[in-house]
Write a protein that holds these residues in place. Structure first.
Motif, PDB file in Angstrom:
ATOM      1  N   ILE A   1       0.815  -1.051  -0.260  1.00  0.00           N
ATOM      2  CA  ILE A   1      -0.020   0.066  -0.108  1.00  0.00           C
ATOM      3  C   ILE A   1       0.822   1.311   0.152  1.00  0.00           C
ATOM      4  O   ILE A   1       0.729   2.403  -0.817  1.00  0.00           O
ATOM      5  CB  ILE A   1      -0.978   0.122   1.242  1.00  0.00           C
ATOM      6  N   ARG A   2       1.998   1.265   0.941  1.00  0.00           N
ATOM      7  CA  ARG A   2       2.615   2.498   0.964  1.00  0.00           C
ATOM      8  C   ARG A   2       3.641   2.684  -0.133  1.00  0.00           C
ATOM      9  O   ARG A   2       3.705   3.567  -0.943  1.00  0.00           O
ATOM     10  CB  ARG A   2       3.741   2.321   2.126  1.00  0.00           C
ATOM     11  N   ARG A   3       4.065   1.463  -0.645  1.00  0.00           N
ATOM     12  CA  ARG A   3       4.917   1.586  -2.030  1.00  0.00           C
ATOM     13  C   ARG A   3       4.371   1.937  -3.112  1.00  0.00           C
ATOM     14  O   ARG A   3       4.972   2.800  -3.932  1.00  0.00           O
ATOM     15  CB  ARG A   3       5.668   0.118  -2.175  1.00  0.00           C
TER      16      ARG A   3
ATOM     17  N   HIS B   1       3.848   5.632  -2.892  1.00  0.00           N
ATOM     18  CA  HIS B   1       5.177   6.416  -3.285  1.00  0.00           C
ATOM     19  C   HIS B   1       5.483   6.363  -4.776  1.00  0.00           C
ATOM     20  O   HIS B   1       6.311   7.368  -5.161  1.00  0.00           O
ATOM     21  CB  HIS B   1       6.479   5.614  -2.350  1.00  0.00           C
ATOM     22  N   LEU B   2       5.253   5.095  -5.354  1.00  0.00           N
ATOM     23  CA  LEU B   2       5.572   5.181  -6.709  1.00  0.00           C
ATOM     24  C   LEU B   2       4.624   5.831  -7.942  1.00  0.00           C
ATOM     25  O   LEU B   2       4.946   6.020  -8.955  1.00  0.00           O
ATOM     26  CB  LEU B   2       5.672   3.575  -7.135  1.00  0.00           C
ATOM     27  N   THR B   3       3.367   6.006  -7.427  1.00  0.00           N
ATOM     28  CA  THR B   3       2.505   6.743  -8.351  1.00  0.00           C
ATOM     29  C   THR B   3       2.979   7.827  -9.208  1.00  0.00           C
ATOM     30  O   THR B   3       2.855   7.719 -10.250  1.00  0.00           O
ATOM     31  CB  THR B   3       1.210   7.061  -7.425  1.00  0.00           C
TER      32      THR B   3
ATOM     33  N   ALA C   1      -1.946   8.228 -16.488  1.00  0.00           N
ATOM     34  CA  ALA C   1      -2.305   8.769 -15.153  1.00  0.00           C
ATOM     35  C   ALA C   1      -3.449   8.165 -14.655  1.00  0.00           C
ATOM     36  O   ALA C   1      -3.240   7.758 -13.358  1.00  0.00           O
ATOM     37  CB  ALA C   1      -2.383  10.318 -15.418  1.00  0.00           C
ATOM     38  N   PRO C   2      -4.556   8.114 -15.212  1.00  0.00           N
ATOM     39  CA  PRO C   2      -5.709   7.181 -14.607  1.00  0.00           C
ATOM     40  C   PRO C   2      -5.486   5.709 -14.359  1.00  0.00           C
ATOM     41  O   PRO C   2      -5.824   4.907 -13.333  1.00  0.00           O
ATOM     42  CB  PRO C   2      -6.675   7.519 -15.435  1.00  0.00           C
ATOM     43  N   ILE C   3      -4.540   5.223 -15.194  1.00  0.00           N
ATOM     44  CA  ILE C   3      -4.170   3.918 -15.101  1.00  0.00           C
ATOM     45  C   ILE C   3      -3.285   3.410 -13.674  1.00  0.00           C
ATOM     46  O   ILE C   3      -3.644   2.450 -12.837  1.00  0.00           O
ATOM     47  CB  ILE C   3      -3.308   3.234 -16.464  1.00  0.00           C
ATOM     48  N   VAL C   4      -2.401   4.360 -13.526  1.00  0.00           N
ATOM     49  CA  VAL C   4      -1.473   4.138 -12.607  1.00  0.00           C
ATOM     50  C   VAL C   4      -2.341   4.707 -11.072  1.00  0.00           C
ATOM     51  O   VAL C   4      -1.942   3.793 -10.073  1.00  0.00           O
ATOM     52  CB  VAL C   4      -0.259   5.117 -12.494  1.00  0.00           C
TER      53      VAL C   4
ATOM     54  N   TRP D   1      -4.257   1.341 -10.563  1.00  0.00           N
ATOM     55  CA  TRP D   1      -3.292   0.505  -9.806  1.00  0.00           C
ATOM     56  C   TRP D   1      -3.252   0.880  -8.338  1.00  0.00           C
ATOM     57  O   TRP D   1      -3.106  -0.236  -7.731  1.00  0.00           O
ATOM     58  CB  TRP D   1      -2.036   0.555 -10.552  1.00  0.00           C
ATOM     59  N   SER D   2      -2.697   2.119  -8.158  1.00  0.00           N
ATOM     60  CA  SER D   2      -2.420   2.415  -6.765  1.00  0.00           C
ATOM     61  C   SER D   2      -3.462   2.227  -5.662  1.00  0.00           C
ATOM     62  O   SER D   2      -3.372   1.792  -4.640  1.00  0.00           O
ATOM     63  CB  SER D   2      -1.950   3.684  -6.717  1.00  0.00           C
ATOM     64  N   SER D   3      -4.861   2.269  -6.308  1.00  0.00           N
ATOM     65  CA  SER D   3      -6.016   1.994  -5.503  1.00  0.00           C
ATOM     66  C   SER D   3      -6.521   0.550  -5.528  1.00  0.00           C
ATOM     67  O   SER D   3      -7.707   0.653  -4.888  1.00  0.00           O
ATOM     68  CB  SER D   3      -6.954   3.081  -5.525  1.00  0.00           C
ATOM     69  N   ASN D   4      -5.996  -0.277  -6.220  1.00  0.00           N
ATOM     70  CA  ASN D   4      -6.527  -1.286  -6.536  1.00  0.00           C
ATOM     71  C   ASN D   4      -7.815  -1.502  -7.069  1.00  0.00           C
ATOM     72  O   ASN D   4      -8.664  -2.387  -6.857  1.00  0.00           O
ATOM     73  CB  ASN D   4      -6.396  -2.324  -5.085  1.00  0.00           C
ATOM     74  N   ASP D   5      -8.238  -0.528  -8.143  1.00  0.00           N
ATOM     75  CA  ASP D   5      -9.419  -0.383  -8.684  1.00  0.00           C
ATOM     76  C   ASP D   5      -9.360  -1.226 -10.062  1.00  0.00           C
ATOM     77  O   ASP D   5      -9.257  -0.566 -11.125  1.00  0.00           O
ATOM     78  CB  ASP D   5      -9.712   1.125  -8.969  1.00  0.00           C
TER      79      ASP D   5
END
Length: 202
Positions: A107-109, A112-114, A160-163, A166-170
């Motif tokens: 979750i944190r990584r 940070h990577l977004t 941008a929306p893909i990342v 991904w970051s929010s597990n959507d």
């Protein structure tokens, strides 16, 4: 018989057609995007089940002034003394806590990577070229095969929306975004709703 109504979005199965029923193997394009981003984020990173992999995660989760807040948010109720022993390698967390540590780490990584991933994949408007591998048809009878090949396409606007998804597990959003990418493949775009792999570098 398939309902021809277009009042609701087509499912991946409907977009793909009936081939998936005959043994084709693959995953949705959105899942393939997530897997490739996961791979890039975890490249050369050891498993949480190894001593070094656990140490990396605990340091990453507690390196700043936030202390153990990321561990606490993950539902870990161990005492500060126990957590200190984990960090020093004097004690190994139980399997349930290992899973919580790993989840908190990712979750944190991802957070940070977004922004970093958005910049790299956008590449000042040039975008990033991706390689799309079609579903595996080895188990499909010859008369059911579709002529599919590896496709290559440059993606620009969607990163941008893909990342973010991904970051929010959507994964639902990722699948929707994948359809906008696949639509640029031309008349056979529906055959790439499912894929075996999507390759790109970050």
């Amino acid at each position: 018989m398939r309902n021809d109504s277009r009042s609701a979005p087509l499912t991946p199965e409907e977009r793909w057609g009936e081939l998936g029923l005959y043994g084709a193997r693959g995953m949705s394009g959105g899942e393939a995007l997530a897997r490739q981003l996961d791979y890039q984020a975890s490249n050369r990173l050891l498993s949480v089940n190894t001593p070094h992999g656990l140490t990396i995660r605990l340091r990453y989760l507690t390196w700043d002034n936030g202390g153990d807040q990321w561990l606490r948010r993950a539902g870990i109720t161990a005492t500060d003394r126990t957590i200190a022993r984990w960090k020093n390698g004097q004690q190994r967390p139980r399997p349930a806590n290992l899973k919580k540590i790993d989840r908190a780490f990712w979750i944190r990584r991802r957070a940070h990577l977004t922004e970093c991933y958005k910049r790299r994949l956008w590449d000042d408007g040039r975008g990033t070229r991706i390689e799309i591998h079609p579903v595996n048809q080895k188990q499909v009878e010859a008369n059911r095969h579709r002529e599919l090949r590896v496709r290559r396409i440059n993606v620009r606007m969607q990163w941008a929306p893909i990342v973010d998804a991904w970051s929010s597990n959507d994964y639902a959003a990722l699948d929707d975004l994948w359809q906008s990418i696949a639509s640029d493949l031309g008349s056979d775009h529906s055959a790439y709703s499912y894929v075996s792999h999507v390759g790109f570098g970050v």
